[in-house]
Motif scaffolding. Structure first.
Motif, PDB file in Angstrom:
ATOM      1  N   LYS B   2       6.206  83.173   8.654  1.00  0.00           N
ATOM      2  CA  LYS B   2       6.140  82.056   7.711  1.00  0.00           C
ATOM      3  C   LYS B   2       7.292  82.229   6.727  1.00  0.00           C
ATOM      4  O   LYS B   2       7.372  83.242   6.018  1.00  0.00           O
ATOM      5  CB  LYS B   2       4.796  82.060   6.971  1.00  0.00           C
ATOM      6  CG  LYS B   2       3.636  81.629   7.854  1.00  0.00           C
ATOM      7  CD  LYS B   2       2.360  81.535   7.053  1.00  0.00           C
ATOM      8  CE  LYS B   2       2.402  80.344   6.114  1.00  0.00           C
ATOM      9  NZ  LYS B   2       1.075  80.115   5.485  1.00  0.00           N
ATOM     10  N   VAL B  28       8.559  76.118   5.273  1.00  0.00           N
ATOM     11  CA  VAL B  28       8.213  75.181   4.211  1.00  0.00           C
ATOM     12  C   VAL B  28       9.390  75.158   3.241  1.00  0.00           C
ATOM     13  O   VAL B  28       9.892  76.212   2.849  1.00  0.00           O
ATOM     14  CB  VAL B  28       6.928  75.616   3.474  1.00  0.00           C
ATOM     15  CG1 VAL B  28       6.684  74.748   2.249  1.00  0.00           C
ATOM     16  CG2 VAL B  28       5.731  75.555   4.416  1.00  0.00           C
ATOM     17  N   ALA B  33      12.598  73.599  -9.662  1.00  0.00           N
ATOM     18  CA  ALA B  33      12.947  72.819 -10.850  1.00  0.00           C
ATOM     19  C   ALA B  33      13.197  73.812 -11.969  1.00  0.00           C
ATOM     20  O   ALA B  33      12.293  74.551 -12.357  1.00  0.00           O
ATOM     21  CB  ALA B  33      11.820  71.864 -11.216  1.00  0.00           C
ATOM     22  N   ILE B  51      17.973  65.554 -10.670  1.00  0.00           N
ATOM     23  CA  ILE B  51      16.956  64.770  -9.971  1.00  0.00           C
ATOM     24  C   ILE B  51      17.468  64.371  -8.585  1.00  0.00           C
ATOM     25  O   ILE B  51      16.738  64.402  -7.601  1.00  0.00           O
ATOM     26  CB  ILE B  51      16.634  63.495 -10.781  1.00  0.00           C
ATOM     27  CG1 ILE B  51      16.211  63.852 -12.200  1.00  0.00           C
ATOM     28  CG2 ILE B  51      15.588  62.646 -10.080  1.00  0.00           C
ATOM     29  CD1 ILE B  51      14.867  64.436 -12.338  1.00  0.00           C
ATOM     30  N   ALA B  54      17.097  67.163  -6.154  1.00  0.00           N
ATOM     31  CA  ALA B  54      15.720  67.319  -5.680  1.00  0.00           C
ATOM     32  C   ALA B  54      15.429  66.283  -4.602  1.00  0.00           C
ATOM     33  O   ALA B  54      14.777  66.575  -3.590  1.00  0.00           O
ATOM     34  CB  ALA B  54      14.741  67.172  -6.851  1.00  0.00           C
ATOM     35  N   ARG B  58      14.536  66.897  -0.645  1.00  0.00           N
ATOM     36  CA  ARG B  58      13.359  66.284  -0.019  1.00  0.00           C
ATOM     37  C   ARG B  58      13.759  65.542   1.260  1.00  0.00           C
ATOM     38  O   ARG B  58      13.084  65.653   2.279  1.00  0.00           O
ATOM     39  CB  ARG B  58      12.693  65.308  -1.004  1.00  0.00           C
ATOM     40  CG  ARG B  58      11.516  64.545  -0.403  1.00  0.00           C
ATOM     41  CD  ARG B  58      10.943  63.541  -1.390  1.00  0.00           C
ATOM     42  NE  ARG B  58      10.338  64.169  -2.539  1.00  0.00           N
ATOM     43  CZ  ARG B  58       9.099  64.670  -2.559  1.00  0.00           C
ATOM     44  NH1 ARG B  58       8.350  64.610  -1.482  1.00  0.00           N
ATOM     45  NH2 ARG B  58       8.616  65.235  -3.636  1.00  0.00           N
ATOM     46  N   PRO B  67       7.224  70.621   5.560  1.00  0.00           N
ATOM     47  CA  PRO B  67       6.653  70.286   4.248  1.00  0.00           C
ATOM     48  C   PRO B  67       7.640  70.631   3.136  1.00  0.00           C
ATOM     49  O   PRO B  67       8.503  71.498   3.318  1.00  0.00           O
ATOM     50  CB  PRO B  67       5.408  71.180   4.143  1.00  0.00           C
ATOM     51  CG  PRO B  67       5.132  71.636   5.530  1.00  0.00           C
ATOM     52  CD  PRO B  67       6.448  71.650   6.250  1.00  0.00           C
ATOM     53  N   TYR B  69       8.023  71.075  -1.234  1.00  0.00           N
ATOM     54  CA  TYR B  69       7.405  71.131  -2.566  1.00  0.00           C
ATOM     55  C   TYR B  69       8.474  71.404  -3.614  1.00  0.00           C
ATOM     56  O   TYR B  69       9.514  71.969  -3.318  1.00  0.00           O
ATOM     57  CB  TYR B  69       6.356  72.248  -2.632  1.00  0.00           C
ATOM     58  CG  TYR B  69       5.170  71.973  -1.745  1.00  0.00           C
ATOM     59  CD1 TYR B  69       4.072  71.268  -2.218  1.00  0.00           C
ATOM     60  CD2 TYR B  69       5.165  72.378  -0.416  1.00  0.00           C
ATOM     61  CE1 TYR B  69       3.001  70.978  -1.407  1.00  0.00           C
ATOM     62  CE2 TYR B  69       4.097  72.094   0.415  1.00  0.00           C
ATOM     63  CZ  TYR B  69       3.013  71.397  -0.089  1.00  0.00           C
ATOM     64  OH  TYR B  69       1.949  71.108   0.721  1.00  0.00           O
ATOM     65  N   VAL B  70       8.155  71.010  -4.821  1.00  0.00           N
ATOM     66  CA  VAL B  70       8.994  71.383  -5.958  1.00  0.00           C
ATOM     67  C   VAL B  70       8.204  72.359  -6.802  1.00  0.00           C
ATOM     68  O   VAL B  70       7.059  72.084  -7.153  1.00  0.00           O
ATOM     69  CB  VAL B  70       9.383  70.154  -6.799  1.00  0.00           C
ATOM     70  CG1 VAL B  70      10.215  70.581  -7.991  1.00  0.00           C
ATOM     71  CG2 VAL B  70      10.154  69.156  -5.957  1.00  0.00           C
ATOM     72  N   TRP B  71       8.778  73.478  -7.058  1.00  0.00           N
ATOM     73  CA  TRP B  71       8.107  74.466  -7.916  1.00  0.00           C
ATOM     74  C   TRP B  71       8.790  74.463  -9.282  1.00  0.00           C
ATOM     75  O   TRP B  71      10.013  74.555  -9.381  1.00  0.00           O
ATOM     76  CB  TRP B  71       8.183  75.864  -7.298  1.00  0.00           C
ATOM     77  CG  TRP B  71       7.227  76.032  -6.160  1.00  0.00           C
ATOM     78  CD1 TRP B  71       6.367  75.094  -5.648  1.00  0.00           C
ATOM     79  CD2 TRP B  71       7.046  77.214  -5.359  1.00  0.00           C
ATOM     80  NE1 TRP B  71       5.660  75.633  -4.602  1.00  0.00           N
ATOM     81  CE2 TRP B  71       6.052  76.919  -4.401  1.00  0.00           C
ATOM     82  CE3 TRP B  71       7.627  78.481  -5.374  1.00  0.00           C
ATOM     83  CZ2 TRP B  71       5.635  77.858  -3.456  1.00  0.00           C
ATOM     84  CZ3 TRP B  71       7.211  79.405  -4.444  1.00  0.00           C
ATOM     85  CH2 TRP B  71       6.220  79.097  -3.490  1.00  0.00           C
ATOM     86  N   ASP B  72       7.975  74.413 -10.277  1.00  0.00           N
ATOM     87  CA  ASP B  72       8.482  74.382 -11.648  1.00  0.00           C
ATOM     88  C   ASP B  72       8.674  75.813 -12.135  1.00  0.00           C
ATOM     89  O   ASP B  72       7.723  76.483 -12.514  1.00  0.00           O
ATOM     90  CB  ASP B  72       7.483  73.637 -12.537  1.00  0.00           C
ATOM     91  CG  ASP B  72       7.965  73.544 -13.976  1.00  0.00           C
ATOM     92  OD1 ASP B  72       9.096  74.001 -14.256  1.00  0.00           O
ATOM     93  OD2 ASP B  72       7.216  73.022 -14.808  1.00  0.00           O
ATOM     94  N   ALA B 109      10.700  85.561  -9.115  1.00  0.00           N
ATOM     95  CA  ALA B 109       9.644  84.550  -9.326  1.00  0.00           C
ATOM     96  C   ALA B 109       9.332  83.801  -8.031  1.00  0.00           C
ATOM     97  O   ALA B 109       8.179  83.683  -7.620  1.00  0.00           O
ATOM     98  CB  ALA B 109      10.078  83.574 -10.417  1.00  0.00           C
ATOM     99  N   LYS B 113       6.037  84.675  -5.668  1.00  0.00           N
ATOM    100  CA  LYS B 113       5.040  83.604  -5.501  1.00  0.00           C
ATOM    101  C   LYS B 113       4.884  83.274  -4.020  1.00  0.00           C
ATOM    102  O   LYS B 113       3.770  83.091  -3.531  1.00  0.00           O
ATOM    103  CB  LYS B 113       5.470  82.367  -6.296  1.00  0.00           C
ATOM    104  CG  LYS B 113       4.457  81.233  -6.223  1.00  0.00           C
ATOM    105  CD  LYS B 113       4.792  80.116  -7.207  1.00  0.00           C
ATOM    106  CE  LYS B 113       3.864  78.928  -6.996  1.00  0.00           C
ATOM    107  NZ  LYS B 113       4.119  77.828  -7.936  1.00  0.00           N
ATOM    108  N   LEU B 117       1.558  83.625  -1.690  1.00  0.00           N
ATOM    109  CA  LEU B 117       1.008  82.475  -0.973  1.00  0.00           C
ATOM    110  C   LEU B 117       0.976  82.694   0.541  1.00  0.00           C
ATOM    111  O   LEU B 117       0.554  81.820   1.279  1.00  0.00           O
ATOM    112  CB  LEU B 117       1.817  81.211  -1.291  1.00  0.00           C
ATOM    113  CG  LEU B 117       1.618  80.640  -2.695  1.00  0.00           C
ATOM    114  CD1 LEU B 117       2.571  79.482  -2.958  1.00  0.00           C
ATOM    115  CD2 LEU B 117       0.172  80.175  -2.892  1.00  0.00           C
ATOM    116  N   PHE B 119       3.733  83.830   2.529  1.00  0.00           N
ATOM    117  CA  PHE B 119       5.001  83.768   3.260  1.00  0.00           C
ATOM    118  C   PHE B 119       5.521  85.178   3.528  1.00  0.00           C
ATOM    119  O   PHE B 119       5.320  86.097   2.723  1.00  0.00           O
ATOM    120  CB  PHE B 119       6.048  82.987   2.458  1.00  0.00           C
ATOM    121  CG  PHE B 119       5.771  81.515   2.393  1.00  0.00           C
ATOM    122  CD1 PHE B 119       6.187  80.677   3.419  1.00  0.00           C
ATOM    123  CD2 PHE B 119       5.075  80.972   1.320  1.00  0.00           C
ATOM    124  CE1 PHE B 119       5.928  79.313   3.363  1.00  0.00           C
ATOM    125  CE2 PHE B 119       4.811  79.616   1.260  1.00  0.00           C
ATOM    126  CZ  PHE B 119       5.238  78.785   2.288  1.00  0.00           C
TER     127      PHE B 119
END
Lengths: 418, 384
Positions: B2, B28, B33, B51, B54, B58, B67, B69-72, B109, B113, B117, B119
């Protein structure tokens, strides 16, 4: 084959091919088979409802029949239905149109009273009017369940009744499902001669809506939340309401909303809404029971989860459940659930894809850290016990993993990691 | 495996994600952000943080069918990378924010993360190569004849695009969870061609160069805005005042342009910043030869070559060092010292303009041995 909710046969409807549990019906819900059929039939017909020849007259007739149907579904008169491109446009037309419409004759009326938990389609036009058109926005506070403070509404009305242009209070909240005391708000506002608009996008087809009985001056409904297509909706507005147009052009829809009428979408919307209203009681009862099952199951599976919004019952939308999961981030929960075949939402708006802490939860007094771990589960016509059971099977593992990820990515306090 | 593909919105990370998909991984895409305010970061196509970027990321993920995602990570970014950038300049040092971003954001970070999750690895569009080899284990507690697996970080095949310099900071555990699919490409054109072949519309996006959180590329303006003006004197090597400045922090050792000194040097030759003394709020300038150093002391060292360090057993070993992202490596002898220290003595020509705070990367050939942050630089005492 009989459908699950009365006479609508949902058996032919799928969400996405590989979805195992679609629990995001408040975002959008499948089109009803009858609406698809109606739309397909219209798409192959030619005719601009404004044209005077026979093709135009045929389109016009379809639109007007749809208008009568929508009006009947909502307890309104056909002449009160203004078709739009959806909920956002209807909200913009209500807020801006009513503000400008009233200021034309009464320049002192510059206050817009809105609840703090309105959808962005109401809040953003209101704040835009404050920035660009001299409006003054009064945000009405809500209690911990998200219910507007009527006493605050009354005192704000009493404070400057001659300077208030309008009140906008949603019928039911899209995130936490709170049903607002719309009729009481209408009574309070009308006592001061102030018109009231309500965004009923989430309530239509779920709750008994009667525009005339509610006393509202304007009400927003959307097609794709009731089993119709995306891109169509209506603003129901009383005939005497001073509404300045937002879209100018060919003068359609009593010159309040110009633009060629989308005959196919309008007809499909009317069909879907009529179906939803006709089956409303059965659907609401079934979804409320399923929702209660979901809420009890989540609480049992994840004892730390906190149900947000009112207790399940008449003050909450029947298909809505909303939780915060302490120590988890919404985006982690979404990713893990999606990869486990559960499609849901944080319930709040994104900025460039980043889930923002919900203004609704913050207004309810939830702190920002907790608000970041929010998930909204919303049920609809195609929802089943299996959907809920699948969610409950995967949720404990998902929450465990998301809280580990929450710890891993928690911001290091300055100096700590350096 | 993964694999989480970090997708900036640029062509490199899009192709890296595509290659991870084609390698059979379950991929994924995640866009980081790094700013919470919409207008802080530039909105043009040059940066990695707008923006539009991003949206481009996408779109690329959609084309790849993965899939997205945007991670803040904006709070973490502000607290580590931006804060470090300001602190370092305020202290008269010269930070490299891209190194700190790799250290604290991409490979801490984001990677942590991702690991939490579920991966197995993070793939990025960096140009570098990871080579896994079994080498003899000569550490103190190893059995005779033992081998151990070492993940080596190497320069990219395309020397012009090589980014091993900014990756060296991550350390061995994080390296083991990182994938750089672009390290073997011979040129950027080849990567663009791969993007085009897959219908990735970012294939013609221009490269990004500047510091992403300095919106208009005006680093001095950014520092002045965040740190405030602190007027002071510019002096020559003899201590004579030759000019004025708005804040010593805005100067970097080795800098030649923008000194704002009207008076020419007595000998007419260009002058450079020799020293930034923020305590005295003074900038010292002088001739180029005064910038030459042949000894560098580093701190906060991270080593990626346990085999080399064990073989050296605390003593000197031969290597090359590089002090700038696009600088040339120079021959040196190096040793690791207690407390994450590093000592470097150049064996060839001296280096010019080595500022405290810069990243010092130790190479042997194409291999990265380790990385350190420059604490001080100077001249060796003459050999007896």
């Amino acid at each position: 084959m009989s459908g699950r909710s009365g006479f609508v046969d949902w058996s032919t409807v799928t969400t996405t091919p590989d979805a195992i549990a679609y629990l995001d019906h408040a975002a959008t819900t499948p089109m009803s088979p009858a609406a698809v059929e109606a739309m397909l039939a219209e798409l192959s017909r030619t005719g601009n409802a404004s044209s005077l020849h026979s093709a135009g007259r045929a389109a016009r007739r379809t639109v007007e029949e749809a208008r009568e149907s929508v009006a009947a579904s909502l307890g309104a008169r056909p002449s009160e239905v203004v078709f739009t491109a959806g909920g956002t446009e209807s909200d913009n037309l209500a807020v801006k149109g009513l503000f400008w419409g009233r200021r034309t004759t009464e320049p002192a009326r510059r206050r817009i009273l809105v609840s703090a938990v309105e959808h962005h389609a109401v809040l953003d036009p209101a704040f835009w009017m404050a920035e660009h058109a001299g409006a003054e926005i009064v945000l009405l506070p809500v209690d911990a369940a998200g219910r507007v403070d009527l006493a605050a509404l009354e005192s704000e009305l009493a404070a400057a009744p001659e300077e208030t242009a309008l009140v906008s209070l949603m019928w039911a909240n899209n995130e936490v499902g709170t049903v607002q005391p719309v009729e009481a708000a209408v009574r309070a506002a009308h006592a001061h001669g102030v018109p009231v608009h309500s965004d009923a996008v989430q309530a239509a087809g779920r709750l008994a809506l009667d525009f005339a009985a509610s006393g509202l001056d304007a009400m927003t409904v959307s097609g794709h939340k009731v089993g119709g297509p995306v891109g169509v909706g209506a603003l129901v507005a009383t005939r005497g309401l001073p509404l300045t147009p937002v879209l100018h052009g060919g003068g359609q829809e009593r010159a309040v909303r110009s633009g060629t009428l989308d005959t196919a979408s309008i007809r499909a919307f009317a069909v879907a809404l009529a179906d939803a209203v006709a089956t409303r009681d059965a659907t609401a009862t079934r979804l409320a029971a399923l929702r209660d099952e979901l809420v009890a199951g989540v609480r049992a599976a994840v004892p730390s989860a906190v149900l947000r919004g009112p207790a399940p019952g008449p003050e909450r939308l029947p298909g809505n459940a909303h939780f915060t999961f302490p120590g988890c981030e919404g985006d982690s929960l979404l990713y893990l659930l999606d990869s486990a075949g559960v499609q849901t939402s944080t319930g709040s708006a994104c900025q460039a894809g980043v889930p923002q802490p919900s203004h609704v939860l913050l207004a309810m007094g939830v702190d920002e850290a907790d608000a970041r771990g929010a998930l909204r589960f919303s049920l609809g016509a195609t929802s089943t016990h299996e959907d809920v059971a699948h969610l409950l099977r995967v949720l404990p593992g998902v929450v465990e993993r998301a809280s580990a990820a929450g710890l891993a990515s928690a911001p290091a306090r300055r100096g700590g990691a350096r | 495996m993964k694999v989480l593909a970090a997708m900036s919105g640029g062509v490199d990370s899009a192709v890296a994600a595509a290659l991870a998909v084609e390698a059979g991984h379950e991929v994924v895409g995640v866009h980081m952000a790094l700013s919470r305010s919409r207008d802080q970061f530039r909105t043009g196509s040059r940066g990695c943080c707008s923006i539009e970027d991003a949206g481009d990321a996408r779109r690329a993920a959609d084309v790849l069918g993965i899939p997205y995602y945007v991670w803040d990570l904006s709070e973490r970014f502000e607290e580590t990378v931006v804060a470090d950038f300001l602190d370092e300049y305020a202290a008269g040092r010269t930070p490299n924010p891209c190194v700190r971003c790799n250290e604290h954001i991409k490979f801490e970070a984001l990677l942590d993360k991702a690991t939490a999750l579920g991966f197995d690895a993070v793939a990025t569009g960096h140009y570098a190569q990871v080579v896994t080899r079994d080498v003899p284990d000569v550490s103190d507690d190893a059995a005779p004849g033992a081998v151990r697996r070492v993940n080596e970080l190497h320069r990219a095949v395309d020397a012009a695009k090589d980014q091993s310099y900014v990756l060296a900071v991550m350390g061995p555990e994080r390296l083991a969870r990182s994938i750089f699919p672009l390290g073997g490409f011979a040129s950027k054109d080849e990567v663009r061609a791969e993007a085009e072949r897959r219908g990735l519309s970012v294939s013609n996006k221009p490269d990004s160069y500047d510091i992403c959180f300095v919106a208009d590329g005006d680093t001095q303006g950014f520092l002045r805005e965040r740190l405030g003006a602190r007027p002071g004197e510019i002096v020559d090597a003899a201590g004579e005042v030759v000019g004025a400045h708005d804040g010593a922090y805005a100067f970097t050792v080795g800098q030649r342009k923008g000194l704002g000194v009207d008076r020419p040097a007595p000998d007419g030759r260009p002058r450079y910043v020799l020293e930034v003394d923020t305590a005295a709020n003074r900038v010292v300038i002088g001739a180029a030869e005064l910038l030459s150093v042949d000894r560098v002391v580093g701190e906060r060292s991270v080593w990626l070559a346990p085999d080399v360090l064990d073989a050296a057993a605390g003593g000197w070993f031969d290597a090359q060092v590089q002090v700038r992202a696009h600088g040339a490596p120079v021959a040196a002898r190096v040793r690791a010292t207690p407390g994450e220290g590093t000592e470097v003595e150049l064996v060839g020509p001296p280096l010019r303009g080595v500022a405290a705070g810069q990243s010092l990367v130790v190479y042997r050939g194409t291999r990265v041995l380790g990385q350190s942050t420059v604490a001080s630089a100077g001249r060796r005492p003459p050999q007896p």
